[in-house]
Every structure is written in C-alpha cells, then in structure tokens.
Scaffold this active site. Sequence first.
Site, PDB file in Angstrom:
ATOM      1  N   ASN A 170      15.392  -3.483 -23.370  1.00  0.00           N
ATOM      2  CA  ASN A 170      16.351  -4.026 -24.564  1.00  0.00           C
ATOM      3  C   ASN A 170      15.778  -4.084 -25.929  1.00  0.00           C
ATOM      4  O   ASN A 170      16.752  -4.008 -26.977  1.00  0.00           O
ATOM      5  CB  ASN A 170      16.730  -5.553 -24.229  1.00  0.00           C
ATOM      6  CG  ASN A 170      17.639  -5.709 -22.835  1.00  0.00           C
ATOM      7  OD1 ASN A 170      17.961  -4.715 -22.416  1.00  0.00           O
ATOM      8  ND2 ASN A 170      18.066  -6.887 -22.634  1.00  0.00           N
ATOM      9  N   GLU A 200      24.396   4.847 -17.365  1.00  0.00           N
ATOM     10  CA  GLU A 200      23.779   3.769 -16.823  1.00  0.00           C
ATOM     11  C   GLU A 200      23.813   2.509 -17.887  1.00  0.00           C
ATOM     12  O   GLU A 200      23.902   1.391 -17.397  1.00  0.00           O
ATOM     13  CB  GLU A 200      22.403   4.037 -16.681  1.00  0.00           C
ATOM     14  CG  GLU A 200      21.471   3.139 -16.026  1.00  0.00           C
ATOM     15  CD  GLU A 200      19.947   3.422 -16.099  1.00  0.00           C
ATOM     16  OE1 GLU A 200      19.280   2.982 -15.088  1.00  0.00           O
ATOM     17  OE2 GLU A 200      19.604   4.448 -16.546  1.00  0.00           O
ATOM     18  N   GLN A 219      16.089   8.025  -8.870  1.00  0.00           N
ATOM     19  CA  GLN A 219      15.852   8.451 -10.349  1.00  0.00           C
ATOM     20  C   GLN A 219      14.317   8.717 -10.316  1.00  0.00           C
ATOM     21  O   GLN A 219      13.248   7.842  -9.982  1.00  0.00           O
ATOM     22  CB  GLN A 219      16.147   7.219 -11.146  1.00  0.00           C
ATOM     23  CG  GLN A 219      17.448   6.954 -11.241  1.00  0.00           C
ATOM     24  CD  GLN A 219      17.675   5.823 -12.209  1.00  0.00           C
ATOM     25  OE1 GLN A 219      17.709   6.298 -13.575  1.00  0.00           O
ATOM     26  NE2 GLN A 219      18.146   4.605 -11.797  1.00  0.00           N
ATOM     27  N   SER A 271      13.340   4.476  -8.821  1.00  0.00           N
ATOM     28  CA  SER A 271      14.388   3.651  -7.867  1.00  0.00           C
ATOM     29  C   SER A 271      14.895   4.256  -6.727  1.00  0.00           C
ATOM     30  O   SER A 271      15.059   5.569  -6.870  1.00  0.00           O
ATOM     31  CB  SER A 271      15.612   3.344  -8.813  1.00  0.00           C
ATOM     32  OG  SER A 271      15.175   2.497 -10.037  1.00  0.00           O
ATOM     33  N   SER A 275      10.736   7.717 -15.574  1.00  0.00           N
ATOM     34  CA  SER A 275       9.378   7.119 -16.291  1.00  0.00           C
ATOM     35  C   SER A 275       8.326   7.813 -15.655  1.00  0.00           C
ATOM     36  O   SER A 275       8.155   8.210 -14.528  1.00  0.00           O
ATOM     37  CB  SER A 275       9.735   5.561 -15.985  1.00  0.00           C
ATOM     38  OG  SER A 275      10.665   5.137 -16.486  1.00  0.00           O
TER      39      SER A 275
END
Length: 381
Positions: free
Chosen positions: A362, A243, A125, A160, A128
């Site tokens: 979150n 995801e 990925q 990742s 970010s």
Amino acid sequence: MSTLEFTEAEEAFRLEAREWLAANNPGRLPSMDTAEGAAAHREWERTLASGRWSVVTWPEAYGGRDASLTEWVIFEEEYYLAGAPTRISQNGISLLAPIIFGHGTESQKERYLRDMTDGTLVWAQAWSEPEAGSDLASLRATATRVEGGWKLNGQKTWSSRAPFADRGFGLFRSDPEAERHRGLTYFLFPLDADGVTVRPIDQLDGTPGFAEIFFDDVFVPDEDVLGGVGDGWKVAMSTAGNERGLSLRSPGRFCAAADRLVELYRSHGLGKGGHRGFGDQVVDAWIGAEAYRLYTWGTVTHVEAGGSVGAEGSINKLWWSELDLSLHETALSLLGADAELSGRWLDDYLFSLSGPIYAGTNQIQRNIVAERVLGLPRGGR
C-alpha cells in the site's frame, strides 16, 4: 446500462446464477492450503466449469458464456452471497488468462485456457524475490538463451498457491545489460520440471499458502515465453493492473462479509469481552463495503463505455485491502476471546492481513496515486 439499473436479460442472468448456486454450492471446503482442501477446491472448479460458471466472461470456445462485465459482477455478487468456496484457480483465470488473451499466441490459448477453467491446471505466481518485492524491477533471477529455449536460474519467494499448483508464471532477467525495466521476459513453466524445487512457507495457521521456488538450469521452450522477449515488464504490468483493479477483489466478497458482520453484531452487541462502542465500527465497515460496491459499478460503467482502468487501479487496491482489514478486525473485536479460536472470521482475518502487501504494498500504491492520479511530484508533498 445506467448505474445500478439492470436489463431484463441481466436480471434473468442473476436469477439463473442464484438458482444454480443454490443447487450446487458445497459451502465452505477445507483450506485450499492443505492437500485435502486443494483437491476439494479443484473438484469444485470442475463443477463450476460443467455449468459454464467458471469463467462467465470468456468466449464460449474456451468454456465461458461471453458474458458482459456487468454480468460478471452480478455473478460475483451472487457467488459470495451464496457463501461459495474461494477459487483455487484465481491466479490463472483472473491474473494470467487476461494476459494470455492479450499477449499470448494461439497455441498458448489452446494449451492453457481451457485447463484453467476446471481446475486441471492451477497456477502459482512467481514475482517476488528475496531482494525484489515491491521494487520488482530489481529482480535477479535470470533467463539465459539456449538452443530451442531458455535456462532459468534464481529464486522466487512468497509464491501464492505454489505448494499445490501445477505451473507458474513470472519475470526473469533475459538481458543483464539492459536498464532495470528492460531486458525482462515473462515465462510460463511447470513446477515439476527438472531443476525446480518448491519449498513451502508456513503461514500463521501452520498451512503452506506460499512457497519459495528455486530454479537450477530449468529449461523452458520458446513457446512458453508470454509476449515478446524483453517485453516482460509491459506484460507484467498488465497482470498487476488486473490484480489491483476489478478482477481480484469484486465487491460481492466485501458486501457478503459486511452482512455477516452485521449479523455478528446483533448476536454479540457488546462483544464477549464486555467492550462497548462497536456499533460505529460496524456501521463504518458496512458503509465502506457499500461504497466500494458503488465505486465498482461506476468503474464497470466507465469500462463498458470504452474507458480503461489505469493508475486508478491503485486507488481500488488501497480501498479493498484496507476495507478487508476493517471488516475482520471489527469482527474479532466483537468476538472477544473467542476470536482466538479457529473459525470463519479468524481464518478470513489471517488472509486479510496480507492484503496491504500483495498486489504491490500500500505504501507503493499511495506513491502511484500521488504521482499519476493527483499529479504530485515523486517524493513531494
């Protein structure tokens, strides 16, 4: 299918999966965040693909079984019950592949899908950036049009699987004059291309599970644009939905961990640190895993009846990420000082620590739930 009632064909599918895993499962492999472990996990992907268990819901033409969503969850339950290895191909088969099926060209499907199934292509990925994490639309990496394709420049971080991956996928700003969520394009690119530098980032255990990726005039042909030019945000949000929703965190993982936690409690009832009262924590964690399992089956029933997973995926993400921490923190408490030693619970805990961050923090997910699910005003109470 009504919730938790399975057909004879589905039960036969479960039995076939269970028997195949019993005969072929290698058990726990070296960490995939090492060169040795990455190679071992790629070999496991080849074994899975040879039995057509790598991507059971995919069409047979791409190595799948045309299995239903119900059968996928059944397989995931059996997979984790058997203690089979973590999937090094997860970024590709769970996050990227659904986007290629939905937005990709026939050429992209032919070039990339089959090589995902057997570990030939491992994907990283590349979302970010140093100034763009949860606020992905603020990304600064650019894509400039050139003859036959694009030149990519900029930096991605916390990528990742990047240290041992073959290719990456991510967003770049292709129109600097457009609004934040517009003018973004989704690209696929090789990590060994001229101008690409992959710099591993060590985790707490010293292994490089992530990396920074630097782009210096990296050429990407037009054929590796996924979706339309300027449509990257729409495409990326499809990836994010996968995801946060069903594809990344099936309930089998948590139910298997909850069962291990119960067994750990039976052997360390008072905790080696002499602390009492962990029984309630164990029960709460087990109930959480079972509740997540039932919630997932409810979602499967909804989707198979023609529904979709929208902003509710953020509820799902909050649930599994907090549950992951609860399970492993309880296990570490039971182990006492032994928890500081390397082993299954500690290794899994280190991974679970990132759960509240990746797939969108979150805090951001709670905002989405408040605004889109509960109907509260942005920033309001």
